[in-house]
Design a protein around this motif. Structure first.
Motif, PDB file in Angstrom:
ATOM      1  N   VAL A  81      13.704  19.515  26.168  1.00 21.41           N
ATOM      2  CA  VAL A  81      14.900  20.328  26.404  1.00 21.41           C
ATOM      3  C   VAL A  81      14.812  21.580  25.543  1.00 21.41           C
ATOM      4  CG1 VAL A  81      17.411  20.478  26.338  1.00 21.41           C
ATOM      5  CG2 VAL A  81      16.306  18.329  27.015  1.00 21.41           C
ATOM      6  N   HIS A  82      14.818  22.712  26.213  1.00 24.12           N
ATOM      7  CA  HIS A  82      14.825  24.015  25.539  1.00 24.12           C
ATOM      8  C   HIS A  82      16.245  24.577  25.591  1.00 24.12           C
ATOM      9  CE1 HIS A  82      14.135  28.102  24.454  1.00 24.12           C
ATOM     10  NE2 HIS A  82      14.374  28.558  25.674  1.00 24.12           N
ATOM     11  N   TRP A  83      16.690  25.136  24.473  1.00 26.87           N
ATOM     12  CA  TRP A  83      18.061  25.655  24.339  1.00 26.87           C
ATOM     13  C   TRP A  83      17.990  27.155  24.517  1.00 26.87           C
ATOM     14  CZ3 TRP A  83      20.967  21.472  24.425  1.00 26.87           C
ATOM     15  CH2 TRP A  83      20.349  20.268  24.067  1.00 26.87           C
ATOM     16  N   HIS A  84      18.049  27.590  25.756  1.00 34.24           N
ATOM     17  CA  HIS A  84      17.780  28.985  26.078  1.00 34.24           C
ATOM     18  C   HIS A  84      18.812  29.905  25.424  1.00 34.24           C
ATOM     19  CE1 HIS A  84      16.340  32.129  29.164  1.00 34.24           C
ATOM     20  NE2 HIS A  84      17.194  32.717  28.344  1.00 34.24           N
ATOM     21  N   GLY A  85      18.305  30.778  24.544  1.00 37.10           N
ATOM     22  CA  GLY A  85      19.149  31.778  23.886  1.00 37.10           C
ATOM     23  C   GLY A  85      19.664  31.365  22.523  1.00 37.10           C
ATOM     24  N   TYR A 109       7.194  33.541  24.739  1.00 36.10           N
ATOM     25  CA  TYR A 109       7.758  34.623  25.554  1.00 36.10           C
ATOM     26  C   TYR A 109       7.119  34.512  26.923  1.00 36.10           C
ATOM     27  CZ  TYR A 109       3.442  36.697  23.763  1.00 36.10           C
ATOM     28  OH  TYR A 109       2.137  36.903  23.406  1.00 36.10           O
ATOM     29  N   HIS A 110       7.882  34.822  27.945  1.00 36.14           N
ATOM     30  CA  HIS A 110       7.358  34.642  29.302  1.00 36.14           C
ATOM     31  C   HIS A 110       8.265  35.301  30.322  1.00 36.14           C
ATOM     32  CE1 HIS A 110      10.367  31.401  30.090  1.00 36.14           C
ATOM     33  NE2 HIS A 110      10.204  31.108  28.819  1.00 36.14           N
ATOM     34  N   CYS A 111       7.722  35.432  31.508  1.00 34.16           N
ATOM     35  CA  CYS A 111       8.555  35.842  32.629  1.00 34.16           C
ATOM     36  C   CYS A 111       9.408  34.640  33.012  1.00 34.16           C
ATOM     37  CB  CYS A 111       7.695  36.256  33.816  1.00 34.16           C
ATOM     38  SG  CYS A 111       8.710  36.677  35.247  1.00 34.16           S
ATOM     39  N   HIS A 112      10.707  34.865  33.313  1.00 32.94           N
ATOM     40  CA  HIS A 112      11.558  33.725  33.666  1.00 32.94           C
ATOM     41  C   HIS A 112      11.551  33.415  35.153  1.00 32.94           C
ATOM     42  CE1 HIS A 112      14.389  30.558  32.734  1.00 32.94           C
ATOM     43  NE2 HIS A 112      14.274  30.867  31.447  1.00 32.94           N
ATOM     44  N   ILE A 113      10.711  34.086  35.921  1.00 34.05           N
ATOM     45  CA  ILE A 113      10.416  33.573  37.261  1.00 34.05           C
ATOM     46  C   ILE A 113       9.476  32.413  36.985  1.00 34.05           C
ATOM     47  CG2 ILE A 113       9.296  34.060  39.469  1.00 34.05           C
ATOM     48  CD1 ILE A 113      10.358  36.948  39.158  1.00 34.05           C
ATOM     49  N   PHE A 145      11.706  39.358  31.580  1.00 31.69           N
ATOM     50  CA  PHE A 145      10.935  38.964  30.399  1.00 31.69           C
ATOM     51  C   PHE A 145      11.859  38.299  29.386  1.00 31.69           C
ATOM     52  CE2 PHE A 145       8.902  39.684  26.274  1.00 31.69           C
ATOM     53  CZ  PHE A 145       7.561  39.462  26.539  1.00 31.69           C
ATOM     54  N   HIS A 146      11.480  37.091  28.966  1.00 35.40           N
ATOM     55  CA  HIS A 146      12.321  36.299  28.055  1.00 35.40           C
ATOM     56  C   HIS A 146      11.568  36.010  26.765  1.00 35.40           C
ATOM     57  CE1 HIS A 146      14.798  33.225  26.328  1.00 35.40           C
ATOM     58  NE2 HIS A 146      14.038  32.208  26.692  1.00 35.40           N
ATOM     59  N   LEU A 147      12.280  36.145  25.649  1.00 37.02           N
ATOM     60  CA  LEU A 147      11.711  35.842  24.339  1.00 37.02           C
ATOM     61  C   LEU A 147      12.554  34.769  23.663  1.00 37.02           C
ATOM     62  CD1 LEU A 147       9.862  36.457  21.901  1.00 37.02           C
ATOM     63  CD2 LEU A 147      11.327  38.429  21.391  1.00 37.02           C
ATOM     64  N   HIS A 148      11.883  33.792  23.102  1.00 32.87           N
ATOM     65  CA  HIS A 148      12.568  32.681  22.432  1.00 32.87           C
ATOM     66  C   HIS A 148      12.927  33.018  20.986  1.00 32.87           C
ATOM     67  CE1 HIS A 148      11.219  28.999  25.037  1.00 32.87           C
ATOM     68  NE2 HIS A 148      11.283  30.079  25.792  1.00 32.87           N
ATOM     69  N   GLY A 149      13.929  32.318  20.488  1.00 38.34           N
ATOM     70  CA  GLY A 149      14.168  32.253  19.046  1.00 38.34           C
ATOM     71  C   GLY A 149      14.909  33.415  18.433  1.00 38.34           C
ATOM     72  N   PHE A 203      25.172  30.171  26.973  1.00 37.27           N
ATOM     73  CA  PHE A 203      23.774  29.747  26.920  1.00 37.27           C
ATOM     74  C   PHE A 203      23.517  28.694  27.993  1.00 37.27           C
ATOM     75  CE2 PHE A 203      25.232  30.962  22.656  1.00 37.27           C
ATOM     76  CZ  PHE A 203      24.394  32.033  22.439  1.00 37.27           C
ATOM     77  N   TRP A 204      22.287  28.171  28.024  1.00 34.44           N
ATOM     78  CA  TRP A 204      22.014  27.063  28.937  1.00 34.44           C
ATOM     79  C   TRP A 204      20.817  26.289  28.413  1.00 34.44           C
ATOM     80  CZ3 TRP A 204      18.323  27.474  33.463  1.00 34.44           C
ATOM     81  CH2 TRP A 204      17.516  28.620  33.416  1.00 34.44           C
ATOM     82  N   TYR A 205      20.619  25.093  28.929  1.00 35.04           N
ATOM     83  CA  TYR A 205      19.480  24.301  28.488  1.00 35.04           C
ATOM     84  C   TYR A 205      18.724  23.757  29.690  1.00 35.04           C
ATOM     85  CZ  TYR A 205      22.815  20.256  28.750  1.00 35.04           C
ATOM     86  OH  TYR A 205      23.745  19.300  29.122  1.00 35.04           O
ATOM     87  N   HIS A 206      17.407  23.586  29.483  1.00 37.35           N
ATOM     88  CA  HIS A 206      16.527  23.197  30.588  1.00 37.35           C
ATOM     89  C   HIS A 206      15.181  22.750  30.018  1.00 37.35           C
ATOM     90  CE1 HIS A 206      14.052  26.861  30.281  1.00 37.35           C
ATOM     91  NE2 HIS A 206      15.164  27.579  30.196  1.00 37.35           N
ATOM     92  N   PRO A 207      14.366  22.051  30.808  1.00 35.56           N
ATOM     93  CA  PRO A 207      13.052  21.617  30.318  1.00 35.56           C
ATOM     94  C   PRO A 207      12.109  22.798  30.128  1.00 35.56           C
ATOM     95  CG  PRO A 207      13.625  20.502  32.380  1.00 35.56           C
ATOM     96  CD  PRO A 207      14.602  21.611  32.193  1.00 35.56           C
ATOM     97  N   HIS A 208      11.074  22.584  29.305  1.00 35.26           N
ATOM     98  CA  HIS A 208      10.066  23.636  29.123  1.00 35.26           C
ATOM     99  C   HIS A 208       8.660  23.108  29.346  1.00 35.26           C
ATOM    100  CE1 HIS A 208       9.039  27.727  27.931  1.00 35.26           C
ATOM    101  NE2 HIS A 208      10.336  27.962  27.871  1.00 35.26           N
ATOM    102  N   VAL A 209       8.535  22.044  30.132  1.00 36.31           N
ATOM    103  CA  VAL A 209       7.231  21.632  30.644  1.00 36.31           C
ATOM    104  C   VAL A 209       7.374  21.511  32.155  1.00 36.31           C
ATOM    105  CG1 VAL A 209       6.244  20.458  28.640  1.00 36.31           C
ATOM    106  CG2 VAL A 209       7.824  19.212  30.110  1.00 36.31           C
TER     107      VAL A 209
HETATM  108 CU1  C2O Z   1      14.910  29.614  29.785  1.00 38.11          CU
HETATM  109 CU2  C2O Z   1      11.319  29.763  27.852  1.00 38.11          CU
HETATM  110  O1  C2O Z   1      13.128  29.680  28.825  1.00 38.11           O
END
Ligand code: C2O
Ligand code: CU
Ligand code: CU
Length: 474
Positions: free
Chosen positions: A101-105, A445-449, A397-401, A140-146
């Motif tokens: 579970v990733h805690w986006h944002g 960091y990654h594209c969120h598509i 483009f999304h950056l974590h943390g 915010f939102w949460y979702h898997p990261h695998v």
């Molecule tokens: Cu919404 Cu790397 O995630």
């Protein structure tokens, strides 16, 4: 404090009306009686859901295991906390494969970030306890990261709101969270596994849109004439861009990914790309057949214009009481002090149509995750990140943390001050933002598509403390 309790009352009213209102979100049960600890028990498991009337689809979702008899919901349970709360979420994996579970944002210690860089994915049948203090108010939102492309499409995504200790004095009728999604269904109502070339190229192209998990064929929102409402949006879709419009109305944008912005602004259309959040105030005026719609937006690759699509039909009942004027002062944000001496890094986004197996591939600086090299960063160092999009389509483009401040988009300075963690980098254009890491560790960091990320457009930065040592926690 008054404003906060009003917001909480809103949440209660929402769960009370859950049976009548299909758009109502399930609220996660807080198992800890203390005021500043929110303790939640989630199970991720396979369940069924009707996206099409009378037809069951197998979904993957989160269940609020802290409440007896609770079932999986899509979206998953809404987690509500306030700034300074300790959030403890125990997640048990009853899916057929590992998950996280990733805690986006959310800004948190790297080891709680829920990626396969920060932890071993939770094996089938096992649990993991996430534990961190929430320090920012916002949506915010949460979702898997695998295997996020598949796991999120299957239904593993959920909203999270962090309330401020003191909300700005916005006297709102309703504080609503709308989770936007689009799914690709077969005629029998099940989620299709079939991926066309276009699904890989621009992210899975669905045929049914969802608001809070409800097919937009039947989303009706009861509102009052003259009501002032606060709407929070997240785009949880793999690839669909939502370009929101409420005919005859405008949106007063009050918040971005990282909470309230300094000065709200008015817009007729609001683009919400995958991963982004926006908070708006709408002042509703009664009209026949009024609906929140998504309009065509040219995101590249000559995608056709399907015309306006309805997301929410508004049904007016009664008249709202008159409201106090909106506040003059909102968020208070210090601009990051970028100058000519601020170090800058460049990230070039590119794509190839066929990686040899008929699927496209996506790159950052000519590298494709997971075969990329980890880049290094220093804690507390202000930097400018320049995201250069050479592709024929937009990439969010999304950056974590950490949150960042956008400096310019395609050379046009961003004059609005606010925090973002996901930004649309338009086709053949460059976005620059200022960022300063304040937590050590490995951040992605990654594209969120989601298909783009899984097909290479993802990377990670290792942020070290000033002594040059890796984070003690790693
Ligand atoms: Cu919404 Cu790397 O995630
Ligand atoms: Cu994230
Ligand atoms: Cu992309």
């Amino acid at each position: 404090m008054l404003a906060l309790s009003a917001a909480l009352l809103c949440g209660c009213a929402r769960s009370d009306s859950a049976r009548r209102d299909p758009l109502a979100l399930t609220t996660a049960t807080d198992l800890d009686p203390s005021a500043d600890v929110v303790e939640i028990e989630l199970v991720a498991e396979v369940a069924s859901k009707e996206y099409l009337d009378g037809k069951d689809a197998l979904v993957w979702g989160y269940r609020d295991a802290g409440r007896k008899g609770a079932k999986v919901t899509v979206p998953g349970p809404l987690i509500e906390a306030k700034v300074g709360d300790l959030l403890i979420v125990r997640v048990t994996n009853e899916l057929p494969e590992p998950t996280t579970v990733h805690w986006h944002g959310i800004r948190l210690p790297a080891l709680m970030d829920g990626t396969n860089m920060s932890q071993m994915p939770i094996p089938v049948g096992e649990s993991f306890e996430y534990r961190f203090t929430v320090i920012d108010a916002g949506t915010f939102w949460y979702h898997p990261h695998v295997r996020a492309d598949m796991q999120i499409e299957n239904g593993l995504y959920a909203p999270l709101i962090v309330h401020a200790g003191l909300e700005p004095d916005v006297d709102v009728e309703a504080d609503r969270y709308f989770v936007l999604d689009e799914v690709k269904l077969d005629a029998d109502g099940t989620l299709t596994e079939t991926m066309g070339t276009l699904d890989y190229m621009v992210g899975k192209q669905g045929n049914v849109r969802l608001v809070n998990g409800v097919n937009t064929e039947s989303t009706v929102l009861s509102v009052k004439d003259g009501a002032r409402e606060r709407w929070r949006f997240v785009n949880a879709a793999n690839g669909r861009f939502f370009n929101l419009s409420l005919p005859g109305h405008s949106f007063l944008v009050i918040g971005w990914d990282g909470g309230l912005i300094e000065t709200p602004y008015t817009t007729q259309t609001l683009l919400v790309s995958p991963g982004e959040r926006y908070e708006v105030i709408v002042e509703l005026t009664k009209a026949e057949n009024l609906a929140l719609q998504t309009l065509y937006y040219d995101r590249g690759h000559d995608l056709p214009d399907p015309g306006p699509l309805d997301l929410l039909r508004l049904r007016f009942k009664g008249t709202a009481e008159a409201r106090e004027p909106l506040p003059a002062a909102w968020g208070n944000i210090d601009p990051l002090p970028v100058d000519a001496s601020t170090p800058s890094r460049s990230f070039v986004l590119s794509e190839v149509d066929d990686g040899g197996d008929g699927k496209p591939r996506f790159f950052i600086n000519d590298e494709a995750w997971p075969f990329n090299v980890t880049i290094m960063g220093s804690l507390g160092q202000l930097e400018v990140w320049e995201i250069v999009n050479t592709a024929e389509m937009d990439h969010p483009f999304h950056l974590h943390g950490v949150f960042f401040q956008v400096l310019d988009v395609a050379g046009v300075p961003e004059t609005r001050l606010g925090w973002k963690d996901t930004v649309v980098v338009p086709q053949s254009a460059t976005v620059r933002f200022a960022v300063r890491f304040d937590e050590p560790g490995m951040w992605m960091y990654h594209c969120h598509i989601l298909e783009h990320a899984e097909l290479g457009m993802m990377g990670q930065i290792m942020v070290m403390d000033t002594m040059g040592a890796a984070a003690a926690s790693l």
